[in-house]
Design an enzyme around this catalytic site. Sequence first.
Site, PDB file in Angstrom:
ATOM      1  N   GLU A   1       0.743  -1.287  -0.113  1.00 26.17           N
ATOM      2  CA  GLU A   1       0.041   0.103   0.146  1.00 26.17           C
ATOM      3  C   GLU A   1       1.028   1.232  -0.114  1.00 26.17           C
ATOM      4  O   GLU A   1       0.498   2.398   0.307  1.00 26.17           O
ATOM      5  CB  GLU A   1      -0.880   0.076   1.314  1.00 26.17           C
ATOM      6  CG  GLU A   1      -1.798  -0.956   1.350  1.00 26.17           C
ATOM      7  CD  GLU A   1      -2.786  -1.165  -0.050  1.00 26.17           C
ATOM      8  OE1 GLU A   1      -3.075  -0.305  -0.619  1.00 26.17           O
ATOM      9  OE2 GLU A   1      -3.005  -2.477  -0.409  1.00 26.17           O
TER      10      GLU A   1
ATOM     11  N   ASP B   1      -1.761  -1.939  -9.256  1.00 27.59           N
ATOM     12  CA  ASP B   1      -2.376  -3.183  -8.928  1.00 27.59           C
ATOM     13  C   ASP B   1      -2.817  -4.051 -10.355  1.00 27.59           C
ATOM     14  O   ASP B   1      -3.386  -3.364 -11.335  1.00 27.59           O
ATOM     15  CB  ASP B   1      -3.768  -2.962  -8.482  1.00 27.59           C
ATOM     16  CG  ASP B   1      -3.648  -2.191  -6.870  1.00 27.59           C
ATOM     17  OD1 ASP B   1      -2.700  -2.457  -6.350  1.00 27.59           O
ATOM     18  OD2 ASP B   1      -4.830  -1.897  -6.401  1.00 27.59           O
TER      19      ASP B   1
END
Length: 704
Positions: free
Chosen positions: A124, A215
């Site tokens: 993250e 992602d």
Amino acid sequence: MKKINLILGNHNHQPVGNFDFVFENTYNKSYKPFLDILDKYKDIKFNFHYTGPLLLWIEQNRPEHFELIKKLVKEKRIELQSGGFYEPILPSIKDSDKDMQIQKLNKYIKDKFNYSVNGAWIAERVWEPTLVKNLAKNGIKYIMLDDSQFLTSGIDTKNMYGYFITDSENYTLNIFPISQELRYLIPFRNVEESIEYLKSIATEEGDRVVVLHDDGEKYGDWPGTYKWVYEDKWLEKFFEALTKEKDIINTTTYSEYMSKYAPISRIYIPTASYEEMLTWVLPSKIQEEFHRKQEELKKYSPNSINTRFMRGGFWRNYFYKYSESNRMNKRMMYASNMLDEVSDSKKDKKEAIDYLMQGQCNCPYWHGTFGGLYLNNLRHSTYSNLIKSTIISEKNIYGKSYFYNKNIDFDLDGRDEVIVSSPKETFYFHSLSGSIIEWDLKNKNPINLIDCFKRIEEAYHIPALNNSNKNTVQEENAEHVSIHEITKNVSEDILKYLVFDKNEKVFAVDHFLSKVPTAEEFQLLKYDEKYDFSNLYYDIIENKIDDNNATISFRKDCSGLILYKRYIINKKGVFSLDIEIENNTDSDIDFVYALENNITLLAGNENDRYYTDGKNRISNNLVESGSYVGKSIGMIDESYIKVKVMIEANEKSMFLYMPNFTISDAVDRLEMNYQNSTLVYLKEVSLKRKEKANFSIKVYTKDI
């Protein structure tokens, strides 16, 4: 001729505890087709970070994908990145655990792909400068972070086309900026827009580099993207365009670029993450205000200036925003600290370490556009792994037939909690309302029976409550936008459940009500508290243990109404709760005493889970609600945990039973999810001055 270097990378991840069908679906919609298409384009170099849980699944279920990765690595067409094996937020775990996580993925990649990694993905992109040492000493030479994180250091945006070097304690680390411009262009806009942008930043020197590492699920698994990326052939068109323009746009890898060019300069990046994460961590009203101020600034200044001077919050504040996240994090730390007491010579310590590391997977610890913390299957997996790790530690430290209690500030709130543990169950008692905040059942499938969830206001609830999103129609090109740009649809059916709890959703919370509520009134908080004991901290006045029983007692005086709670926990796991209420006020009083007990058996809609009186079924499942008069009530899971949880009163009493639903963000909509069930024990009480009332319940579990 002008040239630009382009580093493209995918971060592919599935969390520990995710359903197998999610792994399967995402593999088929994203990971497999992407790699299959990339294999056809020999001139394109790419970078991949696969997390440990996903690699283990692929190795077991799709070995052909493994072989294709090996082939592309051998051909030097792709570069692999390491990181924490189970994708933890690295700053949130101990340094020794950071090392174990990184070393495990380094070794796995070396063993399976015959490749020594140079770089790492930061989960993250949660960055803290102290990470430099842990990364560098484990062989990591570079990482990548969002370009917005660089802006806060004061860097000139014209110098963002390269990489930078930072240091800490005599260790150095290279950092590449991930382009936000490309994050929002690829794959959501037409290929031509991306190619035009890349050409616009090319130079005659040809030494610039721009990075997109994001992602991998955005290529096929995000809403609307499978059709756009594969059926409409966006990815093939993109690779065709890159191949055609290869003399101008040079796709490369991080290591290859570093071998040719030195860092632009030294840099010291403050604690940060990507922009959306820094907003999600803020309380709902502050998020709303933050967005308003951002929009105001955009009218007067470039977006980069806005980003430089307008920052959101700090990732660790998820432990402030969500008590559930904090308890889980501190439970993980407790498991890690217990392992430190186990000798390395113990043969099962390695197994306990792996359980601990699985319990550090980041997804259940925070919430943003994806469910994360709101997903009870992910939280269950985290707790289950932490319990398994602790079971091994306890046996090695205390012996096989242990029974102990300890005072410890478990959740680091400045107050001691009490832990009582045996081979069957462990209880964590908290002074807040004299409640139980964790109840670990140590059967074949360990579970924290109080892994429940408090309903709090989120920023995305505000427009729903204002009815501004109701029946919203998606824009025509919604399938071509990022998940951060999708308008959320809200079903009118779920709005009635959009209420926010006044107390923690734990076990044995005390309420003093003005009248007997219905199950729906209690569920929707349509009741009046005469005395607010549920948010008071009690005094621990007794904590003792003998060979068979532990006793924990609490006391609280609220405006002259005195409450005593006495837990007696048997080594076999059965416990009783004796309650005494004394009227020490200046007048006679009437109230309804309500003891709120929150329990989870996970999937509430399944017909193998239901409420029971101990012998008979009193509901079809756990999402039903109602009232029941009798001496006992409980919940059964017949097929997964395979347990019965019962509450028995010493006399005929009224009970309420109801589900606890949360309304959370699910990328393209708000959805209602079952979190746990609430069983409420009710007693109508009239007390004259100096008079006392006494109640008792017995609580136990039974394997079925």
